[in-house]
Design a protein around this motif. Sequence first.
Motif, PDB file in Angstrom:
ATOM      1  N   LEU A  62      -4.929   4.110   3.307  1.00  0.00           N
ATOM      2  CA  LEU A  62      -5.092   2.697   3.641  1.00  0.00           C
ATOM      3  C   LEU A  62      -3.879   2.160   4.394  1.00  0.00           C
ATOM      4  N   ALA A  63      -2.693   2.642   4.025  1.00  0.00           N
ATOM      5  CA  ALA A  63      -1.480   2.217   4.728  1.00  0.00           C
ATOM      6  C   ALA A  63      -1.519   2.656   6.191  1.00  0.00           C
ATOM      7  N   PHE A  64      -2.008   3.864   6.436  1.00  0.00           N
ATOM      8  CA  PHE A  64      -2.132   4.356   7.808  1.00  0.00           C
ATOM      9  C   PHE A  64      -3.107   3.491   8.604  1.00  0.00           C
ATOM     10  N   LYS A  65      -4.201   3.099   7.966  1.00  0.00           N
ATOM     11  CA  LYS A  65      -5.179   2.227   8.621  1.00  0.00           C
ATOM     12  C   LYS A  65      -4.567   0.862   8.916  1.00  0.00           C
ATOM     13  N   MET A  66      -3.806   0.351   7.963  1.00  0.00           N
ATOM     14  CA  MET A  66      -3.171  -0.955   8.142  1.00  0.00           C
ATOM     15  C   MET A  66      -2.130  -0.896   9.252  1.00  0.00           C
ATOM     16  N   PHE A  67      -1.410   0.199   9.345  1.00  0.00           N
ATOM     17  CA  PHE A  67      -0.410   0.367  10.402  1.00  0.00           C
ATOM     18  C   PHE A  67      -1.067   0.329  11.778  1.00  0.00           C
ATOM     19  N   ASN A  68      -2.213   0.975  11.919  1.00  0.00           N
ATOM     20  CA  ASN A  68      -2.918   0.965  13.202  1.00  0.00           C
ATOM     21  C   ASN A  68      -3.406  -0.434  13.563  1.00  0.00           C
ATOM     22  N   ILE A  69      -3.759  -1.223  12.559  1.00  0.00           N
ATOM     23  CA  ILE A  69      -4.170  -2.603  12.817  1.00  0.00           C
ATOM     24  C   ILE A  69      -2.973  -3.422  13.310  1.00  0.00           C
ATOM     25  N   ILE A  70      -1.828  -3.253  12.653  1.00  0.00           N
ATOM     26  CA  ILE A  70      -0.629  -4.005  13.025  1.00  0.00           C
ATOM     27  C   ILE A  70      -0.172  -3.648  14.443  1.00  0.00           C
TER      28      ILE A  70
ATOM     29  N   LEU B 181       0.833  -1.207   0.000  1.00  0.00           N
ATOM     30  CA  LEU B 181       0.000   0.000   0.000  1.00  0.00           C
ATOM     31  C   LEU B 181       0.865   1.253   0.000  1.00  0.00           C
ATOM     32  N   GLU B 182       1.969   1.216   0.726  1.00  0.00           N
ATOM     33  CA  GLU B 182       2.905   2.353   0.700  1.00  0.00           C
ATOM     34  C   GLU B 182       3.522   2.508  -0.680  1.00  0.00           C
ATOM     35  N   ARG B 183       3.884   1.399  -1.311  1.00  0.00           N
ATOM     36  CA  ARG B 183       4.485   1.461  -2.641  1.00  0.00           C
ATOM     37  C   ARG B 183       3.519   2.036  -3.665  1.00  0.00           C
ATOM     38  N   GLN B 184       2.245   1.703  -3.525  1.00  0.00           N
ATOM     39  CA  GLN B 184       1.232   2.216  -4.441  1.00  0.00           C
ATOM     40  C   GLN B 184       0.721   3.594  -4.046  1.00  0.00           C
ATOM     41  N   GLU B 185       1.294   4.171  -2.983  1.00  0.00           N
ATOM     42  CA  GLU B 185       0.932   5.501  -2.485  1.00  0.00           C
ATOM     43  C   GLU B 185      -0.524   5.574  -2.037  1.00  0.00           C
ATOM     44  N   GLU B 186      -1.045   4.445  -1.577  1.00  0.00           N
ATOM     45  CA  GLU B 186      -2.369   4.413  -0.944  1.00  0.00           C
ATOM     46  C   GLU B 186      -2.143   4.682   0.545  1.00  0.00           C
ATOM     47  N   VAL B 187      -1.746   5.921   0.855  1.00  0.00           N
ATOM     48  CA  VAL B 187      -1.253   6.221   2.199  1.00  0.00           C
ATOM     49  C   VAL B 187      -2.362   6.185   3.248  1.00  0.00           C
TER      50      VAL B 187
ATOM     51  N   ALA C 102       6.070   8.157   3.325  1.00  0.00           N
ATOM     52  CA  ALA C 102       4.970   8.043   2.362  1.00  0.00           C
ATOM     53  C   ALA C 102       3.883   9.080   2.643  1.00  0.00           C
ATOM     54  N   LEU C 103       3.533   9.269   3.907  1.00  0.00           N
ATOM     55  CA  LEU C 103       2.509  10.260   4.262  1.00  0.00           C
ATOM     56  C   LEU C 103       2.989  11.680   3.967  1.00  0.00           C
ATOM     57  N   ALA C 104       4.254  11.955   4.278  1.00  0.00           N
ATOM     58  CA  ALA C 104       4.779  13.308   4.044  1.00  0.00           C
ATOM     59  C   ALA C 104       4.820  13.637   2.559  1.00  0.00           C
ATOM     60  N   ARG C 105       5.200  12.683   1.731  1.00  0.00           N
ATOM     61  CA  ARG C 105       5.275  12.931   0.290  1.00  0.00           C
ATOM     62  C   ARG C 105       3.901  13.196  -0.317  1.00  0.00           C
TER      63      ARG C 105
END
Length: 253
Positions: A121-129, A113-119, A148-151
Motif C-alpha cells: 500500500l505504501a508503494f501505491k501511495m508513493f506512486n500517487i504522490i 503505512l511504512e511504519r505498519q509495514e504495509e509496503v 521498508a520494501l527491502a526489509r
Amino acid sequence: MVMRTLFCWRTFNSSISVLQVLLKPLTSHAFYCKPSLGESYQKEAIFLLQRLYHDGRPRGPLWRGKKLIGKEALFVIQGLKRFKENEEKLDKFTKLHVLRLLKMDKIAVLNELERQEEVGLAFKMFNIIKKENWYKPDVYVYKDLVVALARRQKMEEAMRVWESLKGDELFPDSQTYAEVIRGFLRYGSPADAMNIYEDMKKSPYPPEELPFRILLKGLLPHPLLRNRVKQDFLELFPERHIYDPLEETFGMQ
C-alpha cells in the motif's frame, strides 16, 4: 455526593463553553457549592463533565500515538488496509477518498503505512504522490520506502523505486545502501546486490563500512564477487580487519 456535585453543575449557565469551565479555577465561579467538597470531589466533577461533553476525537493510545495524523488520513489508512485484497474496491476507494486528501495528509498516510509495514500500500501511495503537482524529489522519501520494501523482501518494487531515485539524480545514505544490499542477499540475488554496490561506489558521499561488511558476509558462497569487494574494502579501510572463515580455519594465506 456525586449527585450533589452534578446538581451544582446544572445551576451554572449552560451558555458558557466546556473549555472555559475546565480552564478557570472552580472557586472562581458562582456554581462552586461548598469548600467542604474538597479537591477530590472537584476532580470527580471535572471527570464527569468530560464524559458528558465528548468532542468526538479518538482517546487513549490511538490518539496519543498519532497526533500528527488527521481523521481523514486515519480513515484512508483503515480503508486501504480493508480493501487491499480486492483490487477493484481498492481502486474505487482510492478515487473517492485518497486522491482528494491534502498534501500533508497524503504524506502522513505514506509514512504510517511504512511504519505498519504495509509496503504494498505504501508503494501505491508513493506512486500517487509522485503524480501531484506539488511533488518534488526528496531523498528521504525514497530512502524510507526503499528500506521498508527491502526489509519485507519486496525487491521488484524496491528496484522500481531505486530506478526512480537514480532518474532524479539523488544519492541515498549508507544505511539505505546497506538495507537494499541486505535485501537482495536475503532474496538470493547477489548479482543485484553487486549492482547496488556499483551504484554506491559512484556516490559523492564518503563510503562507510556497513554496506561492505554486509556484502563480505553475504558473498561467502561467491568467492569471486567477494574478492572484488574485499579489495575495495582494504583500499578504503586499510587498518580494518576482515574475517575470512577459510583463512582463519585452515591457515590459508
